[in-house]
Every structure is written in C-alpha cells, then in structure tokens.
Design a protein around this motif. Sequence first.
Motif, PDB file in Angstrom:
ATOM      1  N   GLY A  20      41.846  59.337  39.261  1.00 51.70           N
ATOM      2  CA  GLY A  20      40.728  59.240  38.473  1.00 51.70           C
ATOM      3  C   GLY A  20      40.314  57.711  38.380  1.00 51.70           C
ATOM      4  N   SER A  21      41.480  56.647  38.385  1.00 52.93           N
ATOM      5  CA  SER A  21      41.100  55.351  38.551  1.00 52.93           C
ATOM      6  C   SER A  21      40.709  54.908  40.020  1.00 52.93           C
ATOM      7  N   ALA A  22      41.039  55.705  40.979  1.00 56.10           N
ATOM      8  CA  ALA A  22      40.361  55.492  42.139  1.00 56.10           C
ATOM      9  C   ALA A  22      39.115  55.625  42.352  1.00 56.10           C
ATOM     10  N   VAL A  23      38.761  56.955  41.802  1.00 55.99           N
ATOM     11  CA  VAL A  23      37.343  57.402  41.600  1.00 55.99           C
ATOM     12  C   VAL A  23      36.444  56.535  41.145  1.00 55.99           C
ATOM     13  N   CYS A  24      36.750  56.105  39.945  1.00 58.80           N
ATOM     14  CA  CYS A  24      35.978  54.819  39.160  1.00 58.80           C
ATOM     15  C   CYS A  24      36.006  53.635  40.180  1.00 58.80           C
ATOM     16  N   ARG A  25      36.949  53.093  40.439  1.00 57.70           N
ATOM     17  CA  ARG A  25      36.725  51.993  41.445  1.00 57.70           C
ATOM     18  C   ARG A  25      35.653  51.977  42.545  1.00 57.70           C
ATOM     19  N   ARG A  26      35.872  53.394  43.325  1.00 56.55           N
ATOM     20  CA  ARG A  26      35.094  53.607  44.408  1.00 56.55           C
ATOM     21  C   ARG A  26      33.561  53.766  43.878  1.00 56.55           C
ATOM     22  N   ALA A  27      33.252  54.378  42.636  1.00 54.82           N
ATOM     23  CA  ALA A  27      32.002  54.726  42.340  1.00 54.82           C
ATOM     24  C   ALA A  27      31.423  53.230  42.048  1.00 54.82           C
ATOM     25  N   LEU A  28      32.223  52.635  41.463  1.00 56.94           N
ATOM     26  CA  LEU A  28      31.870  51.120  40.964  1.00 56.94           C
ATOM     27  C   LEU A  28      31.064  50.402  42.135  1.00 56.94           C
ATOM     28  N   ALA A  29      32.093  50.467  43.463  1.00 61.01           N
ATOM     29  CA  ALA A  29      31.878  49.883  44.882  1.00 61.01           C
ATOM     30  C   ALA A  29      30.494  50.507  45.165  1.00 61.01           C
ATOM     31  N   LYS A  30      30.179  51.603  44.838  1.00 59.41           N
ATOM     32  CA  LYS A  30      28.748  52.369  45.437  1.00 59.41           C
ATOM     33  C   LYS A  30      27.629  51.980  44.603  1.00 59.41           C
ATOM     34  N   GLY A  31      27.893  51.254  43.438  1.00 65.28           N
ATOM     35  CA  GLY A  31      26.790  50.720  42.760  1.00 65.28           C
ATOM     36  C   GLY A  31      26.496  51.846  41.366  1.00 65.28           C
ATOM     37  N   MET A  32      27.570  52.763  41.060  1.00 68.56           N
ATOM     38  CA  MET A  32      27.275  53.656  40.234  1.00 68.56           C
ATOM     39  C   MET A  32      27.847  53.075  38.765  1.00 68.56           C
ATOM     40  N   ASP A  33      26.989  53.548  37.654  1.00 70.20           N
ATOM     41  CA  ASP A  33      27.630  53.274  36.300  1.00 70.20           C
ATOM     42  C   ASP A  33      28.756  54.233  35.928  1.00 70.20           C
ATOM     43  N   VAL A  34      29.729  53.796  35.381  1.00 71.51           N
ATOM     44  CA  VAL A  34      30.819  54.636  35.483  1.00 71.51           C
ATOM     45  C   VAL A  34      31.579  54.629  34.013  1.00 71.51           C
ATOM     46  N   THR A  35      31.734  55.868  33.417  1.00 71.74           N
ATOM     47  CA  THR A  35      32.395  56.247  31.984  1.00 71.74           C
ATOM     48  C   THR A  35      33.594  56.892  32.419  1.00 71.74           C
ATOM     49  N   SER A  36      34.548  56.463  31.682  1.00 76.03           N
ATOM     50  CA  SER A  36      36.047  57.348  31.771  1.00 76.03           C
ATOM     51  C   SER A  36      36.442  57.666  30.341  1.00 76.03           C
ATOM     52  N   ILE A  37      36.908  59.193  30.112  1.00 75.95           N
ATOM     53  CA  ILE A  37      37.459  59.542  29.123  1.00 75.95           C
ATOM     54  C   ILE A  37      39.023  59.683  29.115  1.00 75.95           C
ATOM     55  N   SER A  38      39.745  59.524  28.166  1.00 69.44           N
ATOM     56  CA  SER A  38      41.132  60.126  28.164  1.00 69.44           C
ATOM     57  C   SER A  38      41.502  60.081  26.942  1.00 69.44           C
ATOM     58  N   SER A  39      42.636  60.674  26.456  1.00 76.73           N
ATOM     59  CA  SER A  39      43.174  60.844  25.285  1.00 76.73           C
ATOM     60  C   SER A  39      43.553  59.389  24.589  1.00 76.73           C
ATOM     61  N   SER A  40      43.677  58.606  25.443  1.00 81.88           N
ATOM     62  CA  SER A  40      44.013  57.144  24.837  1.00 81.88           C
ATOM     63  C   SER A  40      42.848  56.094  24.702  1.00 81.88           C
ATOM     64  N   GLY A  41      41.980  56.464  25.672  1.00 80.01           N
ATOM     65  CA  GLY A  41      40.907  55.560  26.031  1.00 80.01           C
ATOM     66  C   GLY A  41      41.264  54.294  26.441  1.00 80.01           C
ATOM     67  N   ALA A  63      38.711  60.472  23.901  1.00 79.66           N
ATOM     68  CA  ALA A  63      38.226  61.580  23.746  1.00 79.66           C
ATOM     69  C   ALA A  63      39.202  62.667  24.177  1.00 79.66           C
ATOM     70  N   SER A  64      39.001  63.968  23.507  1.00 83.95           N
ATOM     71  CA  SER A  64      39.978  64.990  24.104  1.00 83.95           C
ATOM     72  C   SER A  64      38.944  66.082  24.648  1.00 83.95           C
ATOM     73  N   ALA A  65      39.324  66.595  25.977  1.00 83.61           N
ATOM     74  CA  ALA A  65      38.573  67.293  26.901  1.00 83.61           C
ATOM     75  C   ALA A  65      38.535  68.774  25.939  1.00 83.61           C
ATOM     76  N   PHE A  66      39.546  69.028  25.134  1.00 80.97           N
ATOM     77  CA  PHE A  66      39.196  70.243  24.380  1.00 80.97           C
ATOM     78  C   PHE A  66      38.280  70.215  23.130  1.00 80.97           C
ATOM     79  N   ASP A  67      37.968  68.923  22.887  1.00 77.45           N
ATOM     80  CA  ASP A  67      37.079  68.705  21.682  1.00 77.45           C
ATOM     81  C   ASP A  67      35.660  68.385  22.002  1.00 77.45           C
ATOM     82  N   PRO A  68      34.778  68.964  22.333  1.00 73.76           N
ATOM     83  CA  PRO A  68      33.459  68.608  23.085  1.00 73.76           C
ATOM     84  C   PRO A  68      32.675  67.644  22.270  1.00 73.76           C
ATOM     85  N   SER A  69      32.835  67.801  20.786  1.00 74.22           N
ATOM     86  CA  SER A  69      32.306  66.734  20.090  1.00 74.22           C
ATOM     87  C   SER A  69      32.764  65.207  20.162  1.00 74.22           C
TER      88      SER A  69
END
Length: 346
Positions: A20-41, A63-69
């Motif tokens: 996931g961190s590798a995807v975030c880094r690569r997406a930023l390098a390609k000019g994308m806006d990036v948001t990550s969710i994880s249980s800890s944040g 956020a929790s993947a099991f709690d859409p809200s």
Amino acid sequence: MTTNALRQSILVVGGNGFLGSAVCRRALAKGMDVTSISSSGRPFTTPKGHSPAWVDKVQWKAASAFDPSSYAPLLENKTAVVHTLGILLEGGKYKSAIRNGDLIGLLSSFIGASGLGSRGNPLDKGANGVGEYEKMNRDSALRVFETYATSTPPSTDNHKTFIYVSAEDIFRPFVPRRYIDTKREAEREIARMCKENNASAASSPIRDVFVRPGLMYHPHLRPLTTPMATFLDLSSNLHHNPPFRLPIPLPSNILRSMTANSSKREPSTQLGAVEADAPAVEPSVLSSMANALEVPPMHVDTVADAIVTIIQSRPDVRGPVSVGGMREVVGWHGHGSKGQEHATAP
C-alpha cells in the motif's frame, strides 16, 4: 477525454502497509491525489521508524473496511480504489517477524501453518464459518467495493476503477489453501457485483482489476524476502530459458506429471487472460509448488508501478492480471533479472 488528462484521486485501503505504501508513493509521483485508510490511520514509517518526505503529501485516515460509515465520504469523486489489505497467515505474528528480520520467528510461523493441513485449521473459523482469511482477504474487499459502487464518480469522468490485490497460487503447502481460496472467492464475487452494477443504467460504470503478484520483495524494507526472491528468480529463468534447450524434464514439469491433471500450466502473460468465474484453485498442492518454480518474484515497487499505470493510462485492462501482465504494463518483457525489474520502478 483520456484518463491521462484528468487530475486523478485515489484511495488506498491499507496505504501504510508494504504494498500500500509503495502504491501511495508511486501515485504521488504520477501527480495523483492520494488518501489512505487503515485501522490506525498512522502514516507509513520505515522499519527503523523514519518518515519519508512523500508521507506528508498523503491524507492518512483511520477507518475500518468493515464499517462503511467510517470511510464512505472519502470515496466521493475518487477515480480509483486500491484494496491492499490481506494476510498470508492467520495470527499476524509473521508480519512482525518479517518487519523485524526475525528469521526464526518467520520459520516458526510457516511451520505452524503448514502443519495444520492443506486447508488450515477449521477451529480458526468462528461459528459462522468465517475466520481471519475470510474476513481480511475476502470480506473486507467486498464491503469496500459495495460502498464504492454507491459513491459519486469523478466529476470529469463517470468511470471508476476498483483494483483488488490478489495473488498467484505459489505458497502451498507452506501457507494453508484457504489463503488462495479466499483470494479467488473475492475475485469472483467482485466480478459478479461489478457486472450487476454495470448493467444498471442508474449506476456509474466500474472497472474491476485483480492483480496477481507472486512473491513480492524489497531488500531494505523486507530483507528476509530477498534470499527467497533470488532463488525463485533463478528458478523462473531456468524454466523459461532452459540451458542449451536440452530435452530434459524441468522440476515444475515433474511436479505436474505427478498430479491428477498433468497438463502443463499455460503461461499467464495476457492481461485479464483468466476469467474470474473459472475454477478457483488447482486441487493438488504439487501444482502450487510447480507454479512457485515458474512464476518470477516482483519488486514491490514494480507491482505498485503496474497498479498506478493501469489506473492512469491503461483503461483497456480489466479482470485478472498476472505477473506477466504486470510486467507488460510497465513495459518490461521477458524473464530478466531482479535488477532489471527494479530499474523499471524507480
């Protein structure tokens, strides 16, 4: 308007993890806006606790993947969602062993898992038949997909992309069969829901993509993965480029000849070449062992590069994407060395 012309915004489920961190880094390098969710944040940190400079450019949310809200508002206007959550072994101890470079602890985790039988310990499942594999590898992805399907699409493009990180079947017998079974179950159910969604005129079209890496390695973030990656790379080269083309049976062919279905594994190099409703997993563990000898390992940055490229500039790609398909996406053909592969993913 092509996807390349758009300012793209993606959400990574598990963006502070290994892939996931590798995807975030690569997406930023390609000019994308990036948001990550994880249980800890919590933002990504290296094994030594350092925070790379790119971390400040990601929106880190708990956020929790099991709690859409807990994350539904974050899905609004997102070009793509990348689901990277998953477990290789139940229990979680193996992850800390990998992070800490604890070889004995890692071996203990795999020995314990392989000793439970080909399908894992049924006692690990709850009363409803759902265990950690089912929850993390399958159900978390289904909940996120369902929520994404009801979200508002990007204002400049009505199409959305959902990328699920699946896997090649290469880890048995060291990993219980339920690992790959739950990956394939998630693929089939996402494909079914996607088809239903796209058949409705009231819904925004969603492209479903299932990337299937084999062993992912990184010499610094996951040093324990490097020796095995080196062995698998040599094995893959041997099987795809036999020395002197001698007419001798290769190890993977011998293993396949010992299974009930002795047909040779078709090289899975085309994009989306395998239908999601195909038979889930070859029953024999020998087939998985043969796959391991043939499928080359991938640097985690190469997998991330393929994912981001699929989102940004390959709208034609959908369905399962094998290791060969990911290599094709990033422009690397053939079965070269790990050093060549890493060079395609700076």
